[in-house]
Design an enzyme around this catalytic site. Sequence first.
Site, PDB file in Angstrom:
ATOM      1  CD  GLU A 330      -1.587  -2.368   1.864  1.00  0.00           C
ATOM      2  OE1 GLU A 330      -2.464  -3.119   2.306  1.00  0.00           O
ATOM      3  OE2 GLU A 330      -0.364  -2.653   1.924  1.00  0.00           O
ATOM      4  CE  LYS A 439      -3.490  -5.305  23.217  1.00  0.00           C
ATOM      5  NZ  LYS A 439      -4.663  -4.400  23.166  1.00  0.00           N
TER       6      LYS A 439
END
Length: 545
Positions: A330, A439
Site C-alpha cells: 500500500e 497481550k
Amino acid sequence: MLSTMQDGPLSLANLLRYAASVHADATVTTWTGSTTRRRTFGELGARAGKLANALRGLGVGAFDRVATFMWNNTQHMEVYATVPAMGAVLHALNIRLSSEQLVFIAHHAEDRVVFVDGSLASAFEGVLPRLRTVRHVILVNGDAAGFRAPRGVEVHSYEALLEAQPGVYDFPVLDERSAAAMCYTSGTTGDPKGVVYSHRSLFLHAMHVTTPAAMGLSTSDRCLAIVPMFHVNAWSLPFACMLSGASLLMPDRFLQPEPLLAMMEAERPTHAAAVPTIWTGLAGRLATHPQDISYLREVVVGGAAMPPTLMKTFEEHHRVKVVHGWGMTETSSVGTVAHPPAHATGEDLWRYRMSQGRFAPLVEFRLMGDNNAPVPNDGESLGELEVSGPWITGSYYSPSHEAIEADSFDEGWLRTGDVGRISPDGFLTLVDRAKDVIKSGGEWISSIDMENDIMAHPAVAEAAVFGVPDERWDERPCVAVVLRTGEPADATALREHLAESWAKWQLPERWAFVAEIPKTSVGKFDKKVLRRQYADRRLAFIHLD
C-alpha cells in the site's frame, strides 16, 4: 500568485525515453546459472518499441491489464518498462501464491495478456483454464509450441513476436494520475486486496529511492535486485535504476545461496535488496565457504526485521552494511530507511540501525492509541502506525466489501496494522503487527523483539514467536525454533538465555522445535499457519513449568 515554472507529466513513458537515451550504456544483466545475459538500456528502449507494437497488434489498449508470471530477468524488465509507457497497466503476478489466490487475483484485475517464463509454464498451464479474462499468453524463454492452452487463448513466442515488429513506437503523452501498475497484498488475512499505482506515484517513489535518504543509487552502482518484481514492484528498483542510470543485476530463478554468491563473485554488485531470509541463507553458506563480498556498499532489507546478530555478522565478518527499510504494498513500498543521524555513535548508533528507519520526506505519519487518539512521538509511546502521502494508496481497487475500507483507512490515513513507536527525530521502531502482538494479562509482549533475542543464541537459526490462548492469562507466547545443524540446545537453555533480558512473567512456557518455519509468499514468517497448527494439535511442543 502562480509560479513561472513549466509543467509536464511525471510519466513512465518519459522515464523510458530518458533511460534509453541519457543512460543508454547502463545494463540489465541476468544470471543463467553459470554465465550472464546482458542488455543495455539503449537496447531495452529499442525492444520496448517492438514490444509495444506487438501488444497493440494483440489488441491491448489504454488501461488494459497486462500481467507477468516471471522471475527477475531481462525480459521481465523489458515488459516492466514497456507496458506502463504505452498506457496499459502492468500487473506482476506472485508466482508463489496458491492456485486459488492466483485465480482470484487474475479475475479481480481482469488480466488480458500474461507473460509467462518457460520454467514456470507447467505451473501456469494448471490455472489457465480457470482464467476467464485471459486472451493471450506470451511465453518467454521457452517453447510456445509445447504450451497447452484452452480454446480461446492464443499462445505466442516472445522473441518471435518482437522479431515481426518495427522498432519505432510513438509512446503517448500520459496523464500522470492515470493507472500505471497494480499489485495485490499477499492475502495473509482474507482475500488479497488490489493497489493501483499512478505514473506520478511511481515516479515520485522511484525518485526517493535514488536519494541518499533511501538507497542512494547512482550511475556507478550495480544493483542486485533479489527482491521479486512481483513484490511491490521490486521496491521500485527497476524504475529507480532507469532514473539514476544504475545497472541492474537479475538473479532469475537462481535464488539459492550458492548460485547467488557465484553471480555476486562474477558481477560484484555495489548494492542489493532482499528479504532477511535470503541473507540468513547467504550467511550460512559464507560460514562454510568463505568469499569476499565487501564490494557490496550497502544491503537494504525489508519485509521483516533482520536479527541484530545477523546484521553484525555481515558488518564485522564481511564488511557489508545492512540497512533496515519499512514499507507495504500500500506504500509503493519504501516508507522508511534506517540511516542513522551523523551524531549517533556506539550503542546509540545501533539503536538507530535496528529501527525501521526515518520516514521519507513526503510520507506523513502518526501513531494512534487504543482510544483512537494520537500518541506522542516520544520514542516510548506505542500505537498503530497510520501514514499518508503521494505514494500511499487512499483505497483498494474495487473493494468487494465496504468493511475492508473502514478497517483500512481513517479519514485519508492508511491504517498499516503495524504497532510501534516513533522518536522525536522521526525514526520508526516496530514492535509487532497488530494481529501478532501478544497481550498476556493485559500487558503487551513484542513477538519481534523476542524473536530477535532468541535468534541471538548461537544454536538458533530461526525463531518465530506467536500468541496462543491461555485460560489464566488470555494469551501466552509460543516459540517455534529451527536449530543450526550440529548445535544442540533445549527449551530450558533457550528460556534461560531470554531470562537475561526479559521479565519472568514474559518468558514463554511453550517451545516447539521444527525443521522449518512456514513462510508467506514473500518470505515472512507465516504465523497464522503456526497458530492453526497449534490449534489443530499438529505442532508438537514442550511445556515448561
